[in-house]
Design a protein around this motif. Structure first.
Motif, PDB file in Angstrom:
ATOM      1  N   ALA A 175      20.141   8.609 -27.248  1.00  0.00           N
ATOM      2  CA  ALA A 175      18.866   9.030 -26.677  1.00  0.00           C
ATOM      3  C   ALA A 175      18.319  10.204 -27.487  1.00  0.00           C
ATOM      4  N   SER A 221      14.862   5.134 -25.793  1.00  0.00           N
ATOM      5  CA  SER A 221      15.994   4.589 -25.046  1.00  0.00           C
ATOM      6  C   SER A 221      17.303   5.155 -25.587  1.00  0.00           C
ATOM      7  N   ASP A 222      18.384   4.868 -24.891  1.00  0.00           N
ATOM      8  CA  ASP A 222      19.688   5.392 -25.308  1.00  0.00           C
ATOM      9  C   ASP A 222      20.508   4.366 -26.083  1.00  0.00           C
ATOM     10  N   ARG A 232      22.690   2.252 -21.578  1.00  0.00           N
ATOM     11  CA  ARG A 232      22.511   1.934 -20.161  1.00  0.00           C
ATOM     12  C   ARG A 232      21.039   1.877 -19.789  1.00  0.00           C
ATOM     13  N   LYS A 233      20.253   2.830 -20.306  1.00  0.00           N
ATOM     14  CA  LYS A 233      18.839   2.868 -19.964  1.00  0.00           C
ATOM     15  C   LYS A 233      18.072   1.674 -20.520  1.00  0.00           C
ATOM     16  N   GLU A 277      17.079  -0.872 -18.066  1.00  0.00           N
ATOM     17  CA  GLU A 277      15.878  -0.582 -17.288  1.00  0.00           C
ATOM     18  C   GLU A 277      14.617  -0.916 -18.079  1.00  0.00           C
ATOM     19  N   GLU A 293       7.730   3.018 -15.753  1.00  0.00           N
ATOM     20  CA  GLU A 293       9.060   3.055 -16.369  1.00  0.00           C
ATOM     21  C   GLU A 293       9.531   4.496 -16.569  1.00  0.00           C
ATOM     22  N   LYS A 294       8.656   5.366 -17.083  1.00  0.00           N
ATOM     23  CA  LYS A 294       9.060   6.754 -17.331  1.00  0.00           C
ATOM     24  C   LYS A 294       9.266   7.510 -16.019  1.00  0.00           C
ATOM     25  N   THR A 348      10.414   6.364 -13.384  1.00  0.00           N
ATOM     26  CA  THR A 348      11.620   5.901 -12.708  1.00  0.00           C
ATOM     27  C   THR A 348      12.776   6.880 -12.866  1.00  0.00           C
ATOM     28  N   TYR A 349      12.838   7.555 -14.027  1.00  0.00           N
ATOM     29  CA  TYR A 349      13.956   8.469 -14.266  1.00  0.00           C
ATOM     30  C   TYR A 349      13.912   9.684 -13.343  1.00  0.00           C
ATOM     31  N   ASP A 369      15.958   9.573  -9.198  1.00  0.00           N
ATOM     32  CA  ASP A 369      17.374   9.639  -8.833  1.00  0.00           C
ATOM     33  C   ASP A 369      17.619  10.477  -7.588  1.00  0.00           C
ATOM     34  N   ARG A 409      16.941   2.467  -9.453  1.00  0.00           N
ATOM     35  CA  ARG A 409      15.849   2.636 -10.416  1.00  0.00           C
ATOM     36  C   ARG A 409      14.996   1.380 -10.559  1.00  0.00           C
TER      37      ARG A 409
END
Length: 775
Positions: free
Chosen positions: A483, A519-520, A555-556, A559, A714-715, A717-718, A721, A727
């Motif tokens: 990331a 993304s990561d 992982r991201k 999403e 999408e952004k 969503t982070y 948490d 998510r």
């Protein structure tokens, strides 16, 4: 598929030698490794390489034929003979003619110079010789940058009563002209054979007038860069000294062409700013205008001719863009699935096909030949890739060709129209037999992987390795990242600033890759290191040239795949011809298509979880997300293609699972094979679509919206948490709410509208998910 390949690897003994050389020369070991790998492997060679100079110039008299040429030219001067110089229509030929004109004038000869046009064809012709003899009846005929393949024409000139000197640098044919020849590729004592045509003309000028010829090094430098000969050996010395002239004593004709003040004129300035303007004159049918510019003395004439060349270049760019689009359309219809690309058209301009062929060869990473029709004949230009010698390939198919000439990366060809298909088949077979498939993979050669900060000393040493060009490319480096912190350099620009764990990068026009960059997923950036100067201060800058990534990681990224699947729900429905297959049939088809051809197969998975069922079939495939990373149509594996993904050149489409939709515009009207045994939309089946659950999410958004920052669902969503929602569920809900007008994204923040009445069934994505869950 793009791949990063190391430019070098060393044994322990070599590393010990490199460390010793670094100590002897005072260079960093990094720079010494680069030089050692490029054949600069002794302290003496390193010092010479890092200090290119006219002191290293070789004696022109080591070259075979040089003394005879000087004697013949001296006799012509002393006896007052008429001298003609015949050049070529490209930058090398025009610069060579300019050098010869000026040097002969300094020597006491006013030569008649002739620059052919592209329509006349490359090199000497009987028709051109007749015209020249009608105009000036020369007693000495000198060619520059051509003639080595013109034995018949040279004999004809001799029979008309003129002596002949051929100066050239191109590959030697089986039959050489029976005259004085100056060509560094001849078997002689001259140790360097990669001079361009103007470089050979410069050496002849040195033989005639000594160091007075050095004033014409700027012409030789421009030609050396423009003709794509290696910037090694004596070429490196020529270009270094010539760049000093460009920066310290800029000739008026070049000042007018460059058109603005540069902090420093480099080889890249010449390659991308000056050379195209000079070449444009020949491509637009007036090569002589470029030569006139190079010998003009009156300021008004220089301005007029430089302006004309700039206008030619603007028109050339427009014509090349149109020809490129025409060629791409033909290629789309024909398909690009072999080892060579060949196209022809009656309407194309022969002056532009070389440029477009080079562009297509780079894009598809395969040799490309483009032809123009002239009655029952085809006139063509070939451009190749680094790993394929197109001259050798053409030579091995020469029984099908009327005439050809050139070198490893470029060639000109004359071909009978009825032999086009035969040559295409023969070249495909020849290249397939001579080269492995890995030599056609798009590769990014990297010197070293960077794991820490870059020192100013290292950056200065890289700058000292200039000039860079063919044969001595600017070193590229890589850095791994997961990331990244990605920001736009300025608002409303596509340029990005990327912060990794160890270095900061600048990525011009990188915004199109923003989803992957943020993304990561594991990624590796390929970049160059530049020492930039601004207001008297020096800064180390790292500019991204490309990157590769592994779509199976991160992982991201899952999403992001979900977000892309959601966005496709809003796309225009696409009609496709679906052919359903079982799992075993799908695997068999993949194996068959991959074995048949390395190009044209697009394998699509809706979800990364699908890939676990194809480990044997796809283990060696790079995994792309959303868009194909390579444009060369090599067989590709893409997870969750975006609705606007350009898949137009692919021939076969295999869906590894059953997707939620086929809403990818490029698939319209195409046949697609679909594995009916794997569900590709389980990500939607896992969502809660109950009204109560969506109301619960909406209530949380209304309550905490001031904490939610982001310009897309999408952004945002982070930031969910802390609200206690999954998510994907939160992203789905936000899309539904946005579609119904309950929320909006404005100025990077979420706006919630109160009092809006809406029905969930008015939402496309909501209805789509409900239908998918119902089966």
């Amino acid at each position: 598929m793009k791949k990063i390949v190391p430019e070098y690897a060393f044994s322990e003994a070599q590393l010990h030698t490199i460390a010793k050389l670094a100590g002897e020369t005072g260079l960093t070991e990094q720079i010494t490794r680069i030089l050692y790998a490029r054949g600069v492997d002794t302290a003496q060679k390193i010092r010479r390489f890092m200090q290119p100079s006219k002191k290293n110039f070789l004696s022109p008299f080591l070259m075979r034929g040089m003394r005879e040429a000087v004697d013949m030219i001296t006799t012509a001067r002393d006896e007052g003979r008429t001298v003609a110089v015949f050049g070529d229509y490209d930058a090398d030929g025009v610069c060579a003619a300019a050098i010869m004109y000026h040097a002969l004038r300094d020597f006491g000869i006013d030569a008649h110079v002739y620059i052919p046009e592209r329509a006349d064809g490359y090199g000497l012709s009987i028709e051109a010789v007749d015209r020249i003899f009608e105009e000036c009846n020369p007693e000495l005929f000198i060619t520059v940058d051509c003639g080595i393949s013109c034995a018949k024409e040279a004999q004809y000139i001799y029979e008309l009563g003129s002596d002949v000197i051929v100066t050239d640098h191109h590959e030697l044919p089986e039959t050489l002209p029976d005259c004085v020849i100056v060509n560094p590729k001849l078997d002689d004592d001259y140790p360097y054979d990669n001079l361009c045509g103007a470089g050979v003309a410069f050496k002849l000028a040195c033989a005639l007038i000594g160091e007075e010829a050095y004033r014409y090094l700027d012409f030789a430098t421009l030609a050396t860069v423009a003709d794509s000969v290696p910037l090694l050996g004596e070429n490196r010395d020529i270009v270094t000294e010539g760049l000093k002239l460009f920066n310290e004593h800029l000739r008026p004709c070049f000042s007018m062409l460059i058109g603005k003040t540069y902090e420093g004129i480099t080889a890249q300035t010449l390659a991308f700013n000056v050379a195209p303007r000079v070449n444009a004159a020949g491509r637009m049918g007036n090569a002589y205008a470029a030569f006139r510019l190079f010998i003009a003395e009156r300021e008004a004439e220089i301005y007029e001719l430089a302006t004309q060349l700039c206008l030619y270049n603007t028109e050339r760019q427009k014509c090349c863009d149109e020809l490129y689009l025409s060629a791409k359309q033909k290629l789309l219809e024909k398909g690009a699935y072999g080892k060579v690309i060949m196209l022809s058209d009656e309407s194309w301009n022969a002056g532009f096909i070389g440029i477009v062929a080079a562009r297509i060869a780079e894009e598809y990473n395969r040799p490309t030949l483009l032809f123009v029709h002239y009655g029952d004949m085809l006139k063509g230009s070939a451009r190749s890739i680094d790993s394929v010698n197109i001259f050798t390939a053409l030579k091995n198919c020469s029984d099908l060709i009327e005439e050809f000439g050139g070198h490893a990366q470029a060639a000109g060809i004359n071909l009978r129209a009825d032999k086009f298909d035969d040559l295409e088949r023969a070249l495909n077979a020849e290249i397939s037999d001579s080269y492995e498939q890995k030599q056609f993979e798009q590769s990014l050669p990297v010197c070293e992987r960077i794991t820490g900060s870059v020192s100013e000393k290292f950056a200065r040493e890289l700058a000292a390795m200039e000039p860079y060009g063919v044969g001595h490319r600017r070193p590229l480096f890589s850095v791994e990242a997961g990331a990244c912190d990605v920001k736009f350099l300025k608002p409303y620009t596509p340029h990005l600033s990327i912060k990794t764990d160890c270095i900061d990068l600048t990525y011009f026009s990188g915004a199109k890759h923003l989803k992957i960059l943020e993304s990561d997923v594991w990624k590796e950036f390929v970049f160059e290191i530049v020492l930039s100067k601004f207001k008297g201060k020096e800064y180390v800058k790292c500019y991204v040239r490309d990157f590769v990534y592994d779509g199976r990681t991160g992982r991201k990224a899952a999403e992001g795949i979900f977000a892309n699947a959601v966005s496709r729900a809003y796309a225009q429905p696409v009609g496709v011809d679906v052919q359903e297959l079982s799992m075993s049939e799908t695997k068999a088809l993949i194996r068959q298509k991959r074995a048949e051809c390395a190009y044209g197969l697009c394998m699509i998975a809706s979800d990364r979880r699908t890939l676990q069922f194809y480990e044997d079939e796809l283990a060696d495939c790079n995994c792309d997300l959303f868009y194909p990373t390579s444009r060369n149509l090599s067989n590709a594996l893409i997870v969750s293609p975006a609705m606007d993904a350009d898949l137009s050149g692919f021939r076969d489409f295999i869906f590894l699972d059953t997707p939620s939709d086929f809403n990818i515009a490029a698939l319209e009207g195409r046949q697609v094979f679909v594995n009916r045994e794997i569900c590709g939309y389980k990500m939607f089946e896992e969502l809660h679509v109950e009204r109560e659950r969506l109301l619960e999410i909406f209530a949380a958004i209304r309550r905490e919206f001031h904490l939610l920052v982001g310009d897309t669902a999408e952004k945002l969503t982070y930031a969910c948490d802390g609200l206690g929602f999954d998510r994907k569920e939160f992203m789905f809900a936000l899309n539904v709410f946005e579609e119904l007008g309950l929320v909006a994204f404005e100025n990077g923040r979420l706006t919630v509208y109160r009092g809006v009445k809406a029905e969930l069934t008015d939402s496309k994505i909501y209805k789509k998910v409900c239908l998918l869950q119902q089966g």
